[in-house]
Design a protein around this motif. Structure first.
Motif, PDB file in Angstrom:
ATOM      1  N   HIS A   1       1.020  -1.415   0.003  1.00  0.00           N
ATOM      2  CA  HIS A   1       0.001   0.467   0.545  1.00  0.00           C
ATOM      3  C   HIS A   1       0.901   0.901  -0.052  1.00  0.00           C
ATOM      4  CE1 HIS A   1      -2.480   3.069   1.968  1.00  0.00           C
ATOM      5  NE2 HIS A   1      -3.673   2.644   1.325  1.00  0.00           N
ATOM      6  N   ALA A   2       2.176   1.335   1.009  1.00  0.00           N
ATOM      7  CA  ALA A   2       3.172   2.700   0.820  1.00  0.00           C
ATOM      8  C   ALA A   2       3.665   2.305  -0.674  1.00  0.00           C
ATOM      9  CB  ALA A   2       3.694   1.790   1.753  1.00  0.00           C
TER      10      ALA A   2
ATOM     11  N   TRP B   1       2.303   2.068  -3.465  1.00  0.00           N
ATOM     12  CA  TRP B   1       1.159   1.948  -4.435  1.00  0.00           C
ATOM     13  C   TRP B   1       0.816   1.002  -5.298  1.00  0.00           C
ATOM     14  CZ3 TRP B   1      -3.035   4.775  -2.451  1.00  0.00           C
ATOM     15  CH2 TRP B   1      -4.280   5.317  -2.910  1.00  0.00           C
TER      16      TRP B   1
ATOM     17  N   THR C   1       5.725   4.310   4.513  1.00  0.00           N
ATOM     18  CA  THR C   1       5.493   6.012   3.971  1.00  0.00           C
ATOM     19  C   THR C   1       6.771   6.008   4.305  1.00  0.00           C
ATOM     20  OG1 THR C   1       2.846   4.800   5.759  1.00  0.00           O
ATOM     21  CG2 THR C   1       3.608   7.228   4.201  1.00  0.00           C
TER      22      THR C   1
ATOM     23  N   ILE D   1       2.696  26.191 -14.625  1.00  0.00           N
ATOM     24  CA  ILE D   1       2.581  25.338 -13.498  1.00  0.00           C
ATOM     25  C   ILE D   1       2.187  25.945 -12.317  1.00  0.00           C
ATOM     26  CG2 ILE D   1       2.632  23.491 -11.762  1.00  0.00           C
ATOM     27  CD1 ILE D   1       4.269  21.693 -13.369  1.00  0.00           C
ATOM     28  N   ALA D   2       3.409  26.956 -12.457  1.00  0.00           N
ATOM     29  CA  ALA D   2       3.029  28.026 -11.472  1.00  0.00           C
ATOM     30  C   ALA D   2       2.315  29.110 -11.621  1.00  0.00           C
ATOM     31  CB  ALA D   2       4.545  28.820 -11.022  1.00  0.00           C
TER      32      ALA D   2
ATOM     33  N   ARG E   1      -0.542  28.473 -13.896  1.00  0.00           N
ATOM     34  CA  ARG E   1      -1.974  28.831 -13.684  1.00  0.00           C
ATOM     35  C   ARG E   1      -2.376  28.635 -11.897  1.00  0.00           C
ATOM     36  NH1 ARG E   1      -2.134  22.558 -16.394  1.00  0.00           N
ATOM     37  NH2 ARG E   1      -3.707  22.804 -15.033  1.00  0.00           N
ATOM     38  N   LEU E   2      -1.748  28.505 -10.997  1.00  0.00           N
ATOM     39  CA  LEU E   2      -1.210  27.866  -9.566  1.00  0.00           C
ATOM     40  C   LEU E   2      -2.227  29.235  -9.098  1.00  0.00           C
ATOM     41  CD1 LEU E   2       0.859  25.132  -9.110  1.00  0.00           C
ATOM     42  CD2 LEU E   2      -2.274  25.169  -8.350  1.00  0.00           C
ATOM     43  N   ARG E   3      -0.965  30.115  -9.566  1.00  0.00           N
ATOM     44  CA  ARG E   3      -1.170  31.395  -8.778  1.00  0.00           C
ATOM     45  C   ARG E   3      -2.559  32.353  -9.119  1.00  0.00           C
ATOM     46  NH1 ARG E   3       4.807  32.541 -10.940  1.00  0.00           N
ATOM     47  NH2 ARG E   3       5.276  31.776  -8.765  1.00  0.00           N
TER      48      ARG E   3
ATOM     49  N   GLN F   1      -5.626  30.398 -10.142  1.00  0.00           N
ATOM     50  CA  GLN F   1      -6.618  29.586  -9.692  1.00  0.00           C
ATOM     51  C   GLN F   1      -6.013  29.919  -8.154  1.00  0.00           C
ATOM     52  OE1 GLN F   1      -5.227  26.297 -10.876  1.00  0.00           O
ATOM     53  NE2 GLN F   1      -7.111  25.045 -11.643  1.00  0.00           N
ATOM     54  N   ILE F   2      -5.528  30.451  -7.420  1.00  0.00           N
ATOM     55  CA  ILE F   2      -5.371  30.706  -6.191  1.00  0.00           C
ATOM     56  C   ILE F   2      -6.367  32.240  -6.103  1.00  0.00           C
ATOM     57  CG2 ILE F   2      -3.906  31.420  -4.263  1.00  0.00           C
ATOM     58  CD1 ILE F   2      -2.209  28.902  -5.028  1.00  0.00           C
TER      59      ILE F   2
ATOM     60  N   ARG G   1      -9.226  32.960  -3.319  1.00  0.00           N
ATOM     61  CA  ARG G   1      -8.923  34.039  -2.756  1.00  0.00           C
ATOM     62  C   ARG G   1     -10.101  35.788  -2.943  1.00  0.00           C
ATOM     63  NH1 ARG G   1      -4.565  35.018  -0.195  1.00  0.00           N
ATOM     64  NH2 ARG G   1      -4.583  37.615   0.001  1.00  0.00           N
TER      65      ARG G   1
ATOM     66  N   ARG H   1     -12.919  35.108  -1.393  1.00  0.00           N
ATOM     67  CA  ARG H   1     -13.109  34.365   0.320  1.00  0.00           C
ATOM     68  C   ARG H   1     -13.834  35.895   0.167  1.00  0.00           C
ATOM     69  NH1 ARG H   1      -7.776  30.833   1.926  1.00  0.00           N
ATOM     70  NH2 ARG H   1      -8.676  29.139   0.802  1.00  0.00           N
TER      71      ARG H   1
ATOM     72  N   ARG I   1     -13.609  18.888   0.743  1.00  0.00           N
ATOM     73  CA  ARG I   1     -13.061  18.281  -1.068  1.00  0.00           C
ATOM     74  C   ARG I   1     -14.226  17.453  -0.886  1.00  0.00           C
ATOM     75  NH1 ARG I   1      -7.573  15.380  -0.674  1.00  0.00           N
ATOM     76  NH2 ARG I   1      -8.113  14.728   0.791  1.00  0.00           N
TER      77      ARG I   1
END
Lengths: 190, 240
Positions: B15-16, B18, B50, B69-70, B72-74, B76-77, B81, B84, B143
């Protein structure tokens, strides 16, 4: 047992992340994006799939930071496991396994280890050197099973099929390999 | 060590890394939930496996991630925010106009009796949110596999000591043969506060309750008949 200083630093960044601190998220990204990218690419073998895995893992961390519980281990362990699971699940879903080489090259890990592109903190590079050395000390039959599982995303049943050995043997070799690695890494840290 | 422990640890090791088929993976997760917490030997083993497994991740080699990647993330974040912050800044006046608009559009498109009831309910709600002592608490998405979790924009409004609490905002329709169910946490236990469906993506749902005793609100997606306890399909939650 006292927590490693780098783990403590991760804990603090995670605590701030849980409060919605974007700077803490950026710092965790800088700390772990290279390792996450290396792992995702190694498992998926595809640039775009690897990008998705890394992106989705960090986004999941941002959305649900409470998924990490410091009582259950280090942040590094939690996050890299998350990346690994996503990468393996992706590769299985994409059925890339059949297209990839069944033979693992034991020298590949060392070859990939240091490149000009890698921007990582020294402590992480030290840890990498330790685990690569420990892997190299495993009996070849144990290392082969472990690498097929971990880096190629094969299930144990598939490994048994590919190597033509009983499933029980795959299970015992995996367990023995993890125990040996655990012991070696502990010795090297000690 | 008993043979059983050895077998358990073989499963935990697999399992550890996967490397289990779906059914074996479920079996391992059942063991992790049932056997491992009470077995120190297996607990230590799992923790060790693990940790080693995540160290193996480093052996893949580091790699500079593509800039995309960064980026897209910025983006979305930043948008999450802003959402919120938007909730935090919603004043009672802004809420009034928002809900009045929703109530009005619903009024125009439904049968007269329903519309009368709705209008009365909306009036009470407006009185609640415009009350000087009212509390408006946004509910956070969880989630979850429920499609509502990502899109929900819900809040709860109440006046302490009044005996009523309103859940309101926007929420997509639940999946087929499902409804949303509201739960209130009282004395450490979740109790059902009824099921509901959004109308045209809008929710205005009232419960009669001693709000001073409610510690937490939770919305889940459940079968049409409702459930006796909250399922894992959590949509939004808020602490009062």
């Amino acid at each position: 047992m006292a927590r490693d200083p780098e783990d403590q630093r991760d804990d603090e960044l995670h605590r701030r992340l849980a409060l919605g601190d974007r700077d803490a998220f950026e710092q965790l990204y800088r700390r772990y994006a290279p390792a996450a990218s290396g792992l995702a690419y190694r498992v998926t073998g595809q640039e775009l799939l690897a990008q998705d895995v890394v992106h989705d893992s960090f986004l999941a961390l941002w959305k649900a930071p409470e998924a990490f519980d410091p009582a259950r281990g280090s942040f590094r362990s939690f996050f890299l496991s998350l990346v690994h699971h996503r990468a393996v699940d992706t590769v299985r879903r994409e059925e890339r396994l059949r297209r990839r080489s069944l033979r693992m090259n034991p020298g590949r890990i060392e070859d990939e280890d240091v490149t000009e592109d890698v921007v990582e903190e020294a402590w992480l590079l030290d840890r990498r050197a330790r685990v690569v050395a420990a892997l190299g000390c495993l009996p070849p039959e144990q290392r082969e099973v472990l690498e097929l599982a971990y880096f190629s995303g094969y299930t144990q049943a598939r490994i048994a099929e590919v190597l033509g050995i009983p499933l029980g043997t795959v299970k015992t070799r995996t367990l023995a390999a993890l125990r040996k690695l655990q012991g070696m890494l502990k010795d090297r840290e000690g | 060590m008993t043979a059983d422990h050895e077998e358990v640890q073989e499963l935990l090791a697999a399992h550890a890394v996967w490397a289990l088929e779906a059914e074996e993976n479920r079996q391992a997760e059942r063991l992790i939930a049932s056997h491992v917490p009470d077995c120190q030997e297996c607990r230590e083993a799992l923790k060790g496996f693990t940790a080693v497994s995540s160290e193996l991740a480093l052996a893949a080699g580091g790699r500079r991630p593509p800039r995309v990647i960064a980026t897209r993330l910025r983006r979305q974040i930043k948008s999450s925010r802003q959402r919120r912050r938007a909730w935090a800044l919603l004043s009672a006046a802004a809420l009034l106009s928002l809900i009045a608009l929703a109530g009005w559009s619903a009024h125009l498109s439904t049968r007269v009796n329903d519309a009368d009831v709705r209008q009365a309910r909306t009036g009470e709600f407006l009185a609640t949110v415009s009350h000087p002592l009212s509390h408006v608490v946004p509910l956070s998405s969880t989630r979850s596999t429920s499609p509502g979790a990502a899109l929900a924009q819900l809040a709860a409004a109440y006046v302490p000591g009044s005996g009523s609490l309103y859940l309101f905002g926007s929420l997509p329709a639940p999946r087929q043969d499902r409804v949303y169910q509201l739960w209130v946490l009282r004395d450490g236990r979740f109790q059902s506060a009824g099921t509901f469906r959004p109308e045209r993506g809008q929710v205005l749902y009232r419960i009669k309750a001693d709000v001073d005793r409610i510690q937490e609100l939770l919305v889940t997606e459940e079968p049409v008949a409702g459930s006796s306890s909250p399922s894992a399909e959590r949509v939004v939650t808020a602490s009062l």
